[in-house]
Design a protein around this motif. Structure first.
Motif, PDB file in Angstrom:
ATOM      1  N   ARG A  89      26.908  -9.207 -31.614  1.00 25.44           N
ATOM      2  CA  ARG A  89      26.465 -10.554 -31.255  1.00 25.44           C
ATOM      3  C   ARG A  89      27.284 -11.030 -30.060  1.00 25.44           C
ATOM      4  NH1 ARG A  89      27.082 -16.117 -34.823  1.00 25.44           N
ATOM      5  NH2 ARG A  89      25.517 -17.359 -33.709  1.00 25.44           N
ATOM      6  N   GLU A  94      22.555 -13.801 -26.687  1.00 21.88           N
ATOM      7  CA  GLU A  94      21.781 -14.139 -27.875  1.00 21.88           C
ATOM      8  C   GLU A  94      20.698 -15.183 -27.573  1.00 21.88           C
ATOM      9  OE1 GLU A  94      24.024 -15.910 -30.948  1.00 21.88           O
ATOM     10  OE2 GLU A  94      24.988 -17.409 -29.662  1.00 21.88           O
ATOM     11  N   ARG A  95      20.856 -15.937 -26.485  1.00 24.39           N
ATOM     12  CA  ARG A  95      19.840 -16.930 -26.126  1.00 24.39           C
ATOM     13  C   ARG A  95      18.518 -16.278 -25.738  1.00 24.39           C
ATOM     14  NH1 ARG A  95      23.592 -20.717 -22.123  1.00 24.39           N
ATOM     15  NH2 ARG A  95      25.206 -21.252 -23.683  1.00 24.39           N
ATOM     16  N   GLY A  97      17.523 -13.464 -27.115  1.00 25.63           N
ATOM     17  CA  GLY A  97      17.159 -12.592 -28.219  1.00 25.63           C
ATOM     18  C   GLY A  97      17.729 -11.201 -28.126  1.00 25.63           C
ATOM     19  N   LEU A  99      21.144  -8.804 -28.554  1.00 17.59           N
ATOM     20  CA  LEU A  99      22.451  -8.769 -29.211  1.00 17.59           C
ATOM     21  C   LEU A  99      22.756 -10.122 -29.859  1.00 17.59           C
ATOM     22  CD1 LEU A  99      24.538  -6.817 -26.528  1.00 17.59           C
ATOM     23  CD2 LEU A  99      23.408  -5.915 -28.553  1.00 17.59           C
ATOM     24  N   ASP A 100      21.813 -10.571 -30.660  1.00 13.97           N
ATOM     25  CA  ASP A 100      21.964 -11.872 -31.329  1.00 13.97           C
ATOM     26  C   ASP A 100      22.449 -11.725 -32.771  1.00 13.97           C
ATOM     27  OD1 ASP A 100      19.719 -10.677 -32.305  1.00 13.97           O
ATOM     28  OD2 ASP A 100      18.403 -12.434 -32.121  1.00 13.97           O
ATOM     29  N   GLY A 101      22.886 -10.535 -33.164  1.00 15.30           N
ATOM     30  CA  GLY A 101      23.384 -10.331 -34.516  1.00 15.30           C
ATOM     31  C   GLY A 101      22.352  -9.838 -35.501  1.00 15.30           C
ATOM     32  N   SER A 102      21.123  -9.681 -35.083  1.00 14.81           N
ATOM     33  CA  SER A 102      20.080  -9.212 -35.999  1.00 14.81           C
ATOM     34  C   SER A 102      19.955  -7.696 -35.908  1.00 14.81           C
ATOM     35  CB  SER A 102      18.735  -9.859 -35.656  1.00 14.81           C
ATOM     36  OG  SER A 102      18.340  -9.528 -34.336  1.00 14.81           O
ATOM     37  N   ASN A 115      19.687 -10.998 -40.210  1.00 21.19           N
ATOM     38  CA  ASN A 115      20.793 -11.488 -39.394  1.00 21.19           C
ATOM     39  C   ASN A 115      21.823 -12.088 -40.337  1.00 21.19           C
ATOM     40  OD1 ASN A 115      22.581 -12.808 -37.633  1.00 21.19           O
ATOM     41  ND2 ASN A 115      20.949 -13.244 -36.149  1.00 21.19           N
ATOM     42  N   TYR A 117      24.703 -13.135 -39.760  1.00 25.83           N
ATOM     43  CA  TYR A 117      25.473 -14.257 -39.223  1.00 25.83           C
ATOM     44  C   TYR A 117      24.887 -15.595 -39.698  1.00 25.83           C
ATOM     45  CZ  TYR A 117      27.776 -11.045 -35.954  1.00 25.83           C
ATOM     46  OH  TYR A 117      28.502 -10.038 -35.397  1.00 25.83           O
ATOM     47  N   TYR A 130      31.569 -14.242 -33.471  1.00 28.02           N
ATOM     48  CA  TYR A 130      30.956 -13.272 -32.560  1.00 28.02           C
ATOM     49  C   TYR A 130      31.734 -11.964 -32.607  1.00 28.02           C
ATOM     50  CZ  TYR A 130      28.375 -17.224 -30.597  1.00 28.02           C
ATOM     51  OH  TYR A 130      27.562 -18.313 -30.443  1.00 28.02           O
ATOM     52  N   TRP A 132      31.304  -8.548 -30.498  1.00 26.68           N
ATOM     53  CA  TRP A 132      30.534  -8.041 -29.357  1.00 26.68           C
ATOM     54  C   TRP A 132      29.945  -6.668 -29.624  1.00 26.68           C
ATOM     55  CZ3 TRP A 132      35.122  -9.529 -25.701  1.00 26.68           C
ATOM     56  CH2 TRP A 132      35.182 -10.926 -25.612  1.00 26.68           C
TER      57      TRP A 132
END
Length: 353
Positions: A89, A94-95, A97, A99-102, A115, A117, A130, A132
């Motif tokens: 993430r 992530e804005r 879509g 590497l947004d943690g999903s 996800n 997070y 976060y 990375w």
């Protein structure tokens, strides 16, 4: 006698028949300033885009190995069990879509995108957390551990160069210069060592010494100089009967003066190239040993041990293996490109072969 009338031809010159020389294009030889051998090597190296890119990549990897573990608030051995198996993430990406943690996981009912997070079932929210490169099965930050492992790979690269240049080079120079019985005895000893597989040497050292970086360093130091020895010896055999060596010997130069003052400067380029090519092999050897469990002990991690640990979770969490594999590939490819560029710069005739 007959007289012949000679006609006098008068030639009239016009003002535009002759023009100043500066108005004509005259081919003049261009005189190029003389430059030293090392400047010529540097110029040839910089013209090689692949070698320059490899050098820049190595500098970047070294910078990340130094500064990377301090870029976030995590340490390489910090375990947070509640944050285990978190996907990568990154704040800005992530804005969009990315590497947004999903991550997409395969279950008995099909593929499901989760996800963790923003999982409402978790007792503690991770909205402002976060990682990375994500976390491993023990909740450790993979980003920090990857660049801590990069330090070990770069250390192995440094060891390979030092062993080659300090021991392998001297061994080959002395063996090739003296020849005869000395050369025969030294090369038979080197062949005996080369006949023992590195894996066997490391395993035996593990039984005597504690598993760790010192053991791997010693294993590389035992056999890592064989290739450099052969190259140095071959170059000495080619040069030691040249006229400039005979002239120096006639003037009273000693053996070691001839070896290190006369012969070595003339083959130093080839030795640098050989040492650069030995670096990827040494790094891969360490990574392989770490992958099979003969690397540095936990909680330390090298790129090989990170790949080994992530391989166990590859089917469920493939992101864990991506970062150490990419960094290891970049390091080995960059050193290969750098070595190739140095070879072309030191010996341009190699391009034609």
């Amino acid at each position: 006698m007959s007289s012949h009338n000679k006609e006098t031809v008068s030639i009239e010159f016009k003002p535009d028949d002759f023009l100043p020389a500066e108005n004509h294009s005259i081919g003049i030889d261009r005189v190029y300033p003389a430059q030293s051998y090392w400047k010529d090597v540097l110029s040839s190296f910089l013209k090689n885009k692949g070698a320059a890119a490899g050098f820049i990549a190595i500098i970047f990897v070294i910078f990340m190995a130094i500064a990377g573990p301090y870029m976030n608030g995590y340490t390489y051995n910090e375990q947070i069990i509640a944050n285990q198996n978190l996907a990568p993430r990154v704040p800005v990406l992530e804005r969009w879509g990315i590497l947004d943690g999903s991550e997409t996981m395969s279950t008995s009912t099909g593929k499901v995108t989760v996800n963790r997070y923003t999982d409402p079932k978790k007792t503690t929210g991770l909205e402002n957390t976060y990682y990375w490169f994500g976390t491993d099965v023990l909740g450790r930050d993979i980003f920090t551990r990857t660049f801590m492992g990069t330090r070990i790979s770069l250390y192995i690269a440094l060891v390979a160069v030092l062993v080659d240049m300090c021991f392998g080079m001297s061994y080959g120079l002395i063996s090739g210069y003296f020849g005869g019985t000395v050369d025969n005895a030294m090369q038979r000893f080197a062949e005996i060592l080369n006949g023992i597989p590195t894996l066997v040497i490391v395993t035996l050292l593990m039984l005597v010494l504690k598993p760790g970086l010192a053991t791997i360093t010693l294993a590389l130091a035992i056999t890592g100089w064989i290739g450099m020895n052969r190259v140095a010896r071959a170059q000495v055999l080619k040069l030691k009967e040249q006229e400039f060596i005979l002239a120096s010997r006639t003037l009273g130069a000693g053996d070691f003066y001839l070896i290190f003052k006369e012969i070595l400067p003339n083959i130093f380029g080839q030795l640098i190239i050989m040492s650069m090519f030995s670096i990827p092999n040494a790094i891969f050897t360490e990574a392989f040993l770490a992958f099979i469990g003969l690397g540095v002990p936990a909680p330390l991690a090298s790129l090989g041990s990170l790949i080994s640990d992530a391989f166990k979770s590859f089917t469920t969490h493939p992101y864990m293996i991506i970062s150490p594999v990419v960094v290891l590939a970049v390091i080995m490819l960059s050193f290969n490109m750098l070595a190739d560029g140095l070879r072309d710069a030191f010996d341009p005739k190699m391009k034609e072969m």
